[in-house]
Design a protein around this motif. Structure first.
Motif, PDB file in Angstrom:
ATOM      1  N   VAL A   1      40.911  31.777  51.141  1.00 13.70           N
ATOM      2  CA  VAL A   1      41.583  33.097  51.695  1.00 13.70           C
ATOM      3  C   VAL A   1      41.904  33.842  50.455  1.00 13.70           C
ATOM      4  O   VAL A   1      41.944  35.012  50.453  1.00 13.70           O
ATOM      5  CB  VAL A   1      42.351  32.725  52.823  1.00 13.70           C
ATOM      6  CG1 VAL A   1      43.762  31.887  51.959  1.00 13.70           C
ATOM      7  CG2 VAL A   1      42.778  33.920  53.387  1.00 13.70           C
ATOM      8  N   ALA A   2      42.403  33.064  49.450  1.00 12.82           N
ATOM      9  CA  ALA A   2      42.888  33.650  48.281  1.00 12.82           C
ATOM     10  C   ALA A   2      41.843  34.711  47.725  1.00 12.82           C
ATOM     11  O   ALA A   2      41.964  35.805  47.178  1.00 12.82           O
ATOM     12  CB  ALA A   2      43.562  32.841  47.195  1.00 12.82           C
ATOM     13  N   ASP A   3      40.592  33.920  47.697  1.00 16.51           N
ATOM     14  CA  ASP A   3      39.689  34.657  46.864  1.00 16.51           C
ATOM     15  C   ASP A   3      38.972  35.885  47.653  1.00 16.51           C
ATOM     16  O   ASP A   3      38.680  36.963  47.107  1.00 16.51           O
ATOM     17  CB  ASP A   3      38.323  33.639  46.751  1.00 16.51           C
ATOM     18  CG  ASP A   3      37.124  34.423  46.236  1.00 16.51           C
ATOM     19  OD1 ASP A   3      37.106  34.942  44.964  1.00 16.51           O
ATOM     20  OD2 ASP A   3      36.177  34.316  46.880  1.00 16.51           O
ATOM     21  N   LEU A   4      39.013  35.809  49.072  1.00 16.92           N
ATOM     22  CA  LEU A   4      38.549  36.901  49.845  1.00 16.92           C
ATOM     23  C   LEU A   4      39.591  37.853  49.800  1.00 16.92           C
ATOM     24  O   LEU A   4      39.401  39.084  49.802  1.00 16.92           O
ATOM     25  CB  LEU A   4      38.743  36.216  51.576  1.00 16.92           C
ATOM     26  CG  LEU A   4      38.136  37.355  52.388  1.00 16.92           C
ATOM     27  CD1 LEU A   4      36.961  38.253  52.195  1.00 16.92           C
ATOM     28  CD2 LEU A   4      38.385  36.716  53.813  1.00 16.92           C
ATOM     29  N   ALA A   5      40.915  37.363  49.838  1.00 15.06           N
ATOM     30  CA  ALA A   5      41.986  38.558  49.498  1.00 15.06           C
ATOM     31  C   ALA A   5      41.849  39.584  48.374  1.00 15.06           C
ATOM     32  O   ALA A   5      41.876  40.844  48.390  1.00 15.06           O
ATOM     33  CB  ALA A   5      43.443  37.825  49.821  1.00 15.06           C
ATOM     34  N   HIS A   6      41.545  38.697  47.387  1.00 15.79           N
ATOM     35  CA  HIS A   6      41.088  39.595  46.260  1.00 15.79           C
ATOM     36  C   HIS A   6      40.032  40.541  46.268  1.00 15.79           C
ATOM     37  O   HIS A   6      40.196  41.564  45.588  1.00 15.79           O
ATOM     38  CB  HIS A   6      41.454  38.456  44.743  1.00 15.79           C
ATOM     39  CG  HIS A   6      42.451  37.970  44.440  1.00 15.79           C
ATOM     40  ND1 HIS A   6      43.527  38.693  43.968  1.00 15.79           N
ATOM     41  CD2 HIS A   6      43.019  36.773  44.600  1.00 15.79           C
ATOM     42  CE1 HIS A   6      44.628  38.014  43.662  1.00 15.79           C
ATOM     43  NE2 HIS A   6      44.339  36.623  43.870  1.00 15.79           N
ATOM     44  N   ARG A   7      39.057  39.952  46.634  1.00 13.99           N
ATOM     45  CA  ARG A   7      37.584  40.765  46.709  1.00 13.99           C
ATOM     46  C   ARG A   7      37.800  41.872  47.648  1.00 13.99           C
ATOM     47  O   ARG A   7      37.119  42.984  47.590  1.00 13.99           O
ATOM     48  CB  ARG A   7      36.418  39.703  47.309  1.00 13.99           C
ATOM     49  CG  ARG A   7      36.160  38.939  46.312  1.00 13.99           C
ATOM     50  CD  ARG A   7      35.115  37.769  46.598  1.00 13.99           C
ATOM     51  NE  ARG A   7      34.618  36.798  45.893  1.00 13.99           N
ATOM     52  CZ  ARG A   7      33.729  37.041  44.696  1.00 13.99           C
ATOM     53  NH1 ARG A   7      33.164  38.240  44.842  1.00 13.99           N
ATOM     54  NH2 ARG A   7      33.181  36.029  43.861  1.00 13.99           N
ATOM     55  N   LEU A   8      38.844  41.772  48.590  1.00  9.98           N
ATOM     56  CA  LEU A   8      38.744  42.881  49.583  1.00  9.98           C
ATOM     57  C   LEU A   8      39.689  44.216  49.033  1.00  9.98           C
ATOM     58  O   LEU A   8      39.736  45.221  49.704  1.00  9.98           O
ATOM     59  CB  LEU A   8      39.521  42.510  51.072  1.00  9.98           C
ATOM     60  CG  LEU A   8      38.236  41.594  51.778  1.00  9.98           C
ATOM     61  CD1 LEU A   8      39.335  41.135  53.019  1.00  9.98           C
ATOM     62  CD2 LEU A   8      37.176  42.261  52.301  1.00  9.98           C
ATOM     63  N   GLY A   9      40.377  43.947  47.983  1.00 13.82           N
ATOM     64  CA  GLY A   9      41.166  44.967  47.394  1.00 13.82           C
ATOM     65  C   GLY A   9      40.411  46.351  47.256  1.00 13.82           C
ATOM     66  O   GLY A   9      39.423  46.280  46.439  1.00 13.82           O
ATOM     67  N   GLY A  10      41.018  47.282  47.989  1.00 11.92           N
ATOM     68  CA  GLY A  10      40.471  48.729  47.725  1.00 11.92           C
ATOM     69  C   GLY A  10      39.305  48.823  48.889  1.00 11.92           C
ATOM     70  O   GLY A  10      38.860  49.998  49.096  1.00 11.92           O
ATOM     71  N   THR A  11      38.892  47.929  49.645  1.00 12.60           N
ATOM     72  CA  THR A  11      37.914  48.040  50.616  1.00 12.60           C
ATOM     73  C   THR A  11      38.599  48.919  51.937  1.00 12.60           C
ATOM     74  O   THR A  11      39.597  48.528  52.258  1.00 12.60           O
ATOM     75  CB  THR A  11      37.424  46.634  51.312  1.00 12.60           C
ATOM     76  OG1 THR A  11      36.820  45.923  50.252  1.00 12.60           O
ATOM     77  CG2 THR A  11      36.315  47.016  52.159  1.00 12.60           C
ATOM     78  N   PRO A  12      37.907  49.878  52.419  1.00 12.75           N
ATOM     79  CA  PRO A  12      38.240  50.645  53.594  1.00 12.75           C
ATOM     80  C   PRO A  12      38.718  49.895  54.645  1.00 12.75           C
ATOM     81  O   PRO A  12      39.886  50.022  55.391  1.00 12.75           O
ATOM     82  CB  PRO A  12      37.294  51.648  54.010  1.00 12.75           C
ATOM     83  CG  PRO A  12      36.509  51.831  52.581  1.00 12.75           C
ATOM     84  CD  PRO A  12      36.772  50.318  52.150  1.00 12.75           C
TER      85      PRO A  12
ATOM     86  N   PRO B   1      49.434  42.949  46.789  1.00 10.48           N
ATOM     87  CA  PRO B   1      48.821  43.436  47.995  1.00 10.48           C
ATOM     88  C   PRO B   1      47.765  42.415  48.656  1.00 10.48           C
ATOM     89  O   PRO B   1      47.606  42.281  49.775  1.00 10.48           O
ATOM     90  CB  PRO B   1      47.968  44.715  47.530  1.00 10.48           C
ATOM     91  CG  PRO B   1      48.834  45.105  46.513  1.00 10.48           C
ATOM     92  CD  PRO B   1      49.325  43.957  45.727  1.00 10.48           C
ATOM     93  N   PRO B   2      46.925  41.465  47.717  1.00 16.43           N
ATOM     94  CA  PRO B   2      46.181  40.506  48.362  1.00 16.43           C
ATOM     95  C   PRO B   2      47.015  39.465  49.107  1.00 16.43           C
ATOM     96  O   PRO B   2      46.594  39.237  50.364  1.00 16.43           O
ATOM     97  CB  PRO B   2      45.739  39.824  47.043  1.00 16.43           C
ATOM     98  CG  PRO B   2      45.736  40.799  45.973  1.00 16.43           C
ATOM     99  CD  PRO B   2      46.852  41.514  46.310  1.00 16.43           C
ATOM    100  N   ARG B   3      48.283  39.252  48.921  1.00 16.41           N
ATOM    101  CA  ARG B   3      49.225  38.278  49.785  1.00 16.41           C
ATOM    102  C   ARG B   3      49.398  38.971  50.982  1.00 16.41           C
ATOM    103  O   ARG B   3      49.438  38.360  52.340  1.00 16.41           O
ATOM    104  CB  ARG B   3      50.227  37.847  49.067  1.00 16.41           C
ATOM    105  CG  ARG B   3      51.001  36.762  49.881  1.00 16.41           C
ATOM    106  CD  ARG B   3      52.239  36.152  49.296  1.00 16.41           C
ATOM    107  NE  ARG B   3      53.041  35.085  49.939  1.00 16.41           N
ATOM    108  CZ  ARG B   3      52.653  34.197  50.132  1.00 16.41           C
ATOM    109  NH1 ARG B   3      51.537  33.575  49.938  1.00 16.41           N
ATOM    110  NH2 ARG B   3      53.431  33.140  50.964  1.00 16.41           N
TER     111      ARG B   3
END
Length: 572
Positions: free
Chosen positions: A192-203, A242-244
């Motif tokens: 879930v940490a990797d997903l949260a970092h990858r989603l940064g800035g995604t609408p 923000p990812p957390r």
């Protein structure tokens, strides 16, 4: 103005400005000249002179414009009346907290059968497909929303139902499309940490993360296992930033909706707990530091407060660290709602209900500075106290009392534990009816071979009087109850002549004086006639030479008696 007719001069400094009063006069000529001077000196863009006539019957003024000069008053634009529209107009609006609460209410039974929350329904394609296939469930939910909204706003019911039908179809289609496109990653295959970092800035990052977290709960059975999985996701979330927050928000929303369901809360805390113990466990989970500090000072209260373990303890650690503030506030307010409701905390145990209510009062008050205001807590307990002074509860509360004295002691404890002026007065009426009854006097004065002695009864009445004073009743109610108890104690003491017996007893004068003073100050007998007779006997005893000699020979014992003498109002 003094007369029934006067004149008012209004001006507008600029053309678009509003009228303001310049002067009011009873002279028509003066009013008109003032208006013309304002225009001649260019002090105003427009002037108006109005004649005001007072109706002597109604004392109201009627206005008539007699002069108006300058720029015309601008026409006011008519407010555009917008036609009422449905409360929810797009699929995105269904994801707001208010909309999710409504979805959870209208689909409550269906969500309970599926073991999911409204948040999961809006983020899991399989659940949306299952709801669409049910047909009648979705149609009933639409009717539950459309009918009251149509009645409140006056919109066409059929048109509103068609609107919400299209909205439901569009939302389901969007969710199914996202599922087929693989927008919701499987958290069993990636962190879930990797997903949260990858989603940064995604609408659509909140929508995607919500779908991923909801999907991780797909195979979980029971609220306890589901909460444990949510805590695992929090443990694996990014440390900060923000990812957390992206993970925490999704987990918090699911947990809040899940813990709002009574059956889910019972599964998490333990099915053996009753309503009162459930609420105490929730308070301990929400404010563990405050509650544990309170329990450390009161071992008896610790026995009545259930321990929390497993996923509930893990959640409590997060709440004590300041995470999930919205969840903590929602749980605290849920406790207040339950306290304000008519649902019994311990249906078959009235004494236990008062005990757990004391625990809740102390723990909630300790946690009020962080989660709730003290006024909210007090209001909830005032509402709960109303249920404690009803005839049904009082009858069940004193049902097992073997003697009328035990009944009076129970009712005194009830007076101590209710709050609110009206509730205190209602509890006092129950206690007053008990201690002023013929049964109370008869049982207290009646001698029984195996029963307590008169001195033991007098001591019990003295304890009852002290408890009444500690109950913080109204002045009138307290005085009436104390006088009634004192009167019964006086009759009991008169029946056996206890003060006179002590004065004639073949013991030392200091021992007799000590016994009489304890009766006189309300320790061994209630204040009233019994205490007054004991005081009189103590005064007589103090005047005898034998007592004076004994007191002079034992100065240490005099020091021990000095406090009793002062309380009784006698001097050595």
């Amino acid at each position: 103005m003094a007369g029934p007719i006067h004149y008012e001069v209004y001006v507008r400094k600029t053309a678009p400005s509003a009228w303001s009063l310049l002067i009011a006069t009873e002279s028509r000529k003066h009013a008109i000249e003032t208006a013309e001077d304002q225009m001649a000196d260019r002090l105003a863009a427009a002037v108006r002179v109005c004649k005001e006539t007072m109706d002597p019957d109604t004392m109201a003024f009627s206005s008539l414009t007699i002069l108006e000069l300058g720029a015309p008053e601008p026409k006011k634009k008519k407010a555009v009346e917008t036609a009422p529209r449905p409360a929810c107009g797009s699929p995105a609006e269904l994801y707001s907290p208010h909309a999710r609460v409504l979805v959870g209410r209208v689909l409550e039974e269906w969500l309970r059968r599926q073991g999911v929350t409204a948040f999961e329904l809006l983020h899991r394609p399989d659940l949306a497909e299952r709801l669409e296939a049910s047909g009648i469930e979705l149609q009933h939910a639409i009717q539950k929303v459309a009918v009251p909204e149509s009645q409140a706003t006056g919109q066409d019911l059929h048109g509103m139902m068609r609107h919400y039908q299209r909205l439901a179809e569009a939302t389901i289609a969007r969710l199914l499309k996202a599922g087929r496109a693989g927008q919701f990653p499987d958290l069993s295959e990636r962190s879930v940490a990797d997903l949260a970092h990858r989603l940064g800035g995604t609408p659509d990052r909140a929508f995607i993360m919500g779908g991923a977290v909801a999907g991780a709960l797909r195979d979980a059975r029971g609220a306890r296992e589901r909460l444990d999985l949510l805590m695992d996701l929090i443990d694996a979330a990014p440390a900060e930033g923000p990812p957390r927050a992206l993970v925490v928000v999704a987990v918090e929303q699911i947990a809040a909706e899940m813990l709002a369901v009574r059956s889910a809360l019972a599964d998490i805390l333990g099915p053996a707990l009753d309503q009162g113990a459930n609420l105490a466990a929730v308070v301990r989970m929400v404010a563990p530091r405050e509650v544990d500090a309170l329990l450390a000072r009161d071992p008896r209260m610790a026995l009545m407060t259930p321990a929390i373990e497993g996923p509930a303890a893990r959640l409590a650690q997060r709440l004590s660290a300041g995470e999930f503030p919205l969840l903590a506030a929602a749980l605290a307010r849920m406790v207040l709602r339950e306290l304000s409701s008519s649902r019994r905390l311990r249906p078959n145990d009235p004494e236990g209900e008062i005990d757990i209510l004391r625990v809740l009062a102390m723990t909630l008050t300790a946690a009020s500075s962080r989660l709730l205001s003290l006024d909210e807590v007090q209001t909830a307990f005032v509402d709960r106290s109303k249920a404690l002074v009803t005839a049904d509860f009082v009858a069940a509360y004193v049902k097992n009392c073997e003697t009328v004295l035990a009944e009076a002691e129970h009712l005194t404890r009830l007076c101590e534990n209710v709050t609110g002026g009206a509730n205190k007065r209602a509890a006092a009426r129950w206690l007053s009816a008990c201690v002023t009854s013929l049964r109370f006097e008869t049982e207290m004065r009646q001698a029984t071979p195996a029963g307590p002695s008169p001195s033991q009864k007098l001591a019990a009445l003295a304890r009852l009087q002290r408890s009444v004073r500690a109950a913080q009743l109204g002045e009138l109610e307290q005085r009436q109850i104390i006088e009634a108890v004192g009167a019964v104690g006086g009759a009991l003491e008169a029946d056996v002549g206890l003060s006179a017996q002590i004065a004639r007893a073949s013991v030392g004068p200091i021992q007799k004086l000590n016994a009489l003073l304890r009766l006189a100050v309300g320790e061994a007998a209630p204040l009233g006639p019994a205490a007054n007779r004991a005081r009189s006997e103590a005064v007589k005893l103090l005047r005898t030479p034998e007592t004076r000699a004994a007191l002079d020979a034992a100065p240490n014992e005099v020091a021990a008696l000095k406090g009793l003498m002062q309380s009784a109002g006698v001097a050595a």
